[in-house]
Design an enzyme around this catalytic site. Structure first.
Site: not given
Length: 574
Positions: A56, A129-131, A201, A477
């Site tokens: 990521c 990435c996500d956060k 992702c 998730s």
């Protein structure tokens, strides 16, 4: 545009660059090779979450160099720095996931400290990435200096046995392997091909959901969320983002001018329309909190309830982020929503133009199957649903994209941590029709509100994804699918009803009407509460102790400070 456009006497960087008293400060900049002209320009923080933790993040430093070129060409002096990420795909399924949501706060706090400490005037943030996406956007709203956000781009899809795959197929492959439905050789082959490039992702999981949010809320340049990470077109968007932040600085447009209540409603709309991550209902309230807007889980859910689901994306659908890019990117989704009357077109964006103006020349692509027009949606209401009831007085959230059955009723099977639940699932020690309850995994109780992808993916891999339901005061998730309900509040650690459940209690879930109830009368729950005692937090030092002491309810974004309502002096005005 040159440095003369900007009046340093009104910018934060005057505190470190202007006047005889700042000669020692300027000496540091000369030490780094800056010229007098560059020192006299506005300073722009260029922050990325580059690291070697996961794919990521590995392309972000490359893109930051292009941002710096754009800032320089726009008349500013870029100052690059990095912050952390915790990458969920690697943190998943073990104690490391307790660090994930906490990292969002650390990202926002570390950016704030760097910007404050060095008196930077504006900011461009690049996340993978996500956060890291909400973390960077939270810092922009907190600091309120002119800012442009840019997503680092998604991963390319893998190919396995003639089909596109993502990392979720590997997580589900673990469950298939445990059930004897996939050989060890096939699982190994799958893990080797699922993630073929740099990037986040590929499905409509949390990173791509929040990337869509960045465009919908107006903090990112139109189209910038689309190109996969390896594509060189990302570098052009990066340079354009650098130039854009200088225009915002010249025009005095700040993040709080952009992120109004209408803009937050646009953001919630794209989460629902794309069947996005349930984490959107956690991150949007946290972002709104930074500027003192009241926009909690129920406000987000109200938008979800009236928004059509129009983007056929994994995990509930067929396609991945690259497919969205190939048909025209996020502007295609926004155009469909605007034409259908589901977006506020009058919101200002980082282009200096309104959302409607940005989309004026975008023509909806009818020669594709990824994004539907709102006149012919996949389903008439959003792919994410808010729930409320006797088991969740403070709400809960579920992704229904791709689900056929929206109701479930069955006996509770309670676990007090994810590890115990995963062991039971791995050993197939559950019954069809049960509601698996994973509790004491909330923001405070975890601490850290872990995601449960390993458990839910294992269930799907075993073919039981639609045969049991799963509820938690933790999170799921963005890659989770099935009847999996997260953010149940109040959480167990503060005495919420989920902590009072016993095995066999009947739980009723109705995602059509938005309810989550336990069929135990209120008097019995009150009796149980008198006997209930909060478990001790095993983390009595370090960041997890500090987080548990500070964090608030998931309903309001699991935030750790007082937010915009308590603000006295905004950093941008120092």
């Amino acid at each position: 545009m040159d440095a003369k456009t900007f009046d340093k006497s009104k910018l934060p960087s005057r505190h470190v660059t202007v006047g005889p008293a700042r000669a020692p400060h300027r000496s540091y900049y000369y030490a780094m090779g800056l010229t007098e002209e560059q020192i006299n320009r506005p300073f722009v923080g260029v922050v990325s979450c580059w690291n070697e933790a996961a794919p990521c993040n590995i392309s972000l430093m490359r893109q930051a160099q292009s941002v710096k070129v754009g800032v320089d060409e726009g008349g500013g002096t870029p100052r690059e720095f990095c912050t952390i990420t915790v990458t969920d795909g690697i943190a998943m399924g073990h104690q490391g996931m307790k660090s994930s949501l906490v990292s969002r706060e650390v990202i926002a706090d570390s950016i704030e400290l760097t910007m404050r400490g060095h008196c930077y005037d504006a900011m461009v943030g690049i996340a993978g990435c996500d956060k890291s996406l909400p973390g960077i956007m939270m810092s922009m709203l907190r600091l309120n200096v002119p800012s442009v956000f840019m997503y680092g781009g998604s991963i390319l899809p893998g190919r396995f046995k003639g089909k596109d795959v993502t990392v979720v197929d590997v997580f589900e492959g673990v469950g298939m392997h445990s059930a004897g439905r996939m050989s060890g050789e096939d699982l190994h082959e799958l893990e080797c091909v699922a993630c073929p490039s740099a990037g986040s992702c590929g499905g409509q999981f949390t990173a791509n959901t929040m990337a869509c949010v960045s465009e919908a809320i107006g903090l990112a340049l139109p189209g910038s969320a689309g190109a996969p990470a390896p594509y060189e077109s990302r570098d052009a968007y990066a340079a354009a983002s650098g130039k854009a932040v200088m225009r915002l600085l010249a025009d005095g447009i700040r993040p709080r001018d952009i992120c109004t209540m209408k803009a937050f409603e646009n953001a919630a709309t794209i989460v629902a329309a794309t069947g996005g991550s349930t984490n959107g209902a956690l991150h949007l309230p946290a972002m709104a909190h930074e500027i003192g807007l009241d926009f909690d889980l129920f406000d987000v859910a109200a938008i979800f309830k009236k928004t059509p689901y129009i983007a056929d994306l994994k995990p509930g659908g067929q396609f991945v982020a690259k497919d969205v890019y190939d048909i025209g990117g996020v502007p295609q989704i926004l155009k469909a929503l605007l034409e259908g009357g589901y977006l506020h077109g009058d919101c200002i964006t980082v282009t200096g133009k309104t959302m409607e103006e940005n989309l004026r020349d975008v023509k909806f692509n009818t020669d594709q199957k990824v994004v539907y027009p709102v006149s012919n949606p996949i389903t008439p209401t959003g792919g994410v649903v808010g729930l409320k009831g006797s088991l969740a007085p403070d709400g809960a959230i579920v992704k229904v994209a791709g689900m056929k059955n929206l109701k479930f009723r069955g006996p509770a099977r309670c676990f007090d941590c994810e590890e115990d639940a995963f062991k039971a699932v791995e050993a197939r020690q559950y019954k069809e029709g049960e509601v698996l309850v994973i509790r004491y995994e909330g923001p405070r109780g975890g601490p850290g509100m872990r995601e449960m992808l390993s458990t839910t993916a294992a269930l799907y891999g075993q073919g039981a994804g639609d045969k049991v339901a799963l509820i938690t005061d933790g999170r799921f998730s963005g890659a989770t699918r099935g009847f999996c309900i997260g953010h149940v509040g109040p959480e167990a650690a503060v005495g919420g009803p989920i902590g009072l459940l016993k095995d066999g209690d009947i739980i009723s879930i109705d995602a059509e009407n938005g309810t989550l109830d336990v069929e135990v009368d209120a008097a019995e729950l009150e009796r149980r509460k008198k006997d209930w005692k909060a478990p001790d937090n095993p983390y009595q030092s370090g960041v997890l102790r500090k987080y548990a002491d500070q964090v608030g309810p998931a309903r309001f974004g699991a935030v750790t400070h007082a937010g915009g309502k308590a603000e006295v002096i905004c950093y941008a005005d120092i």
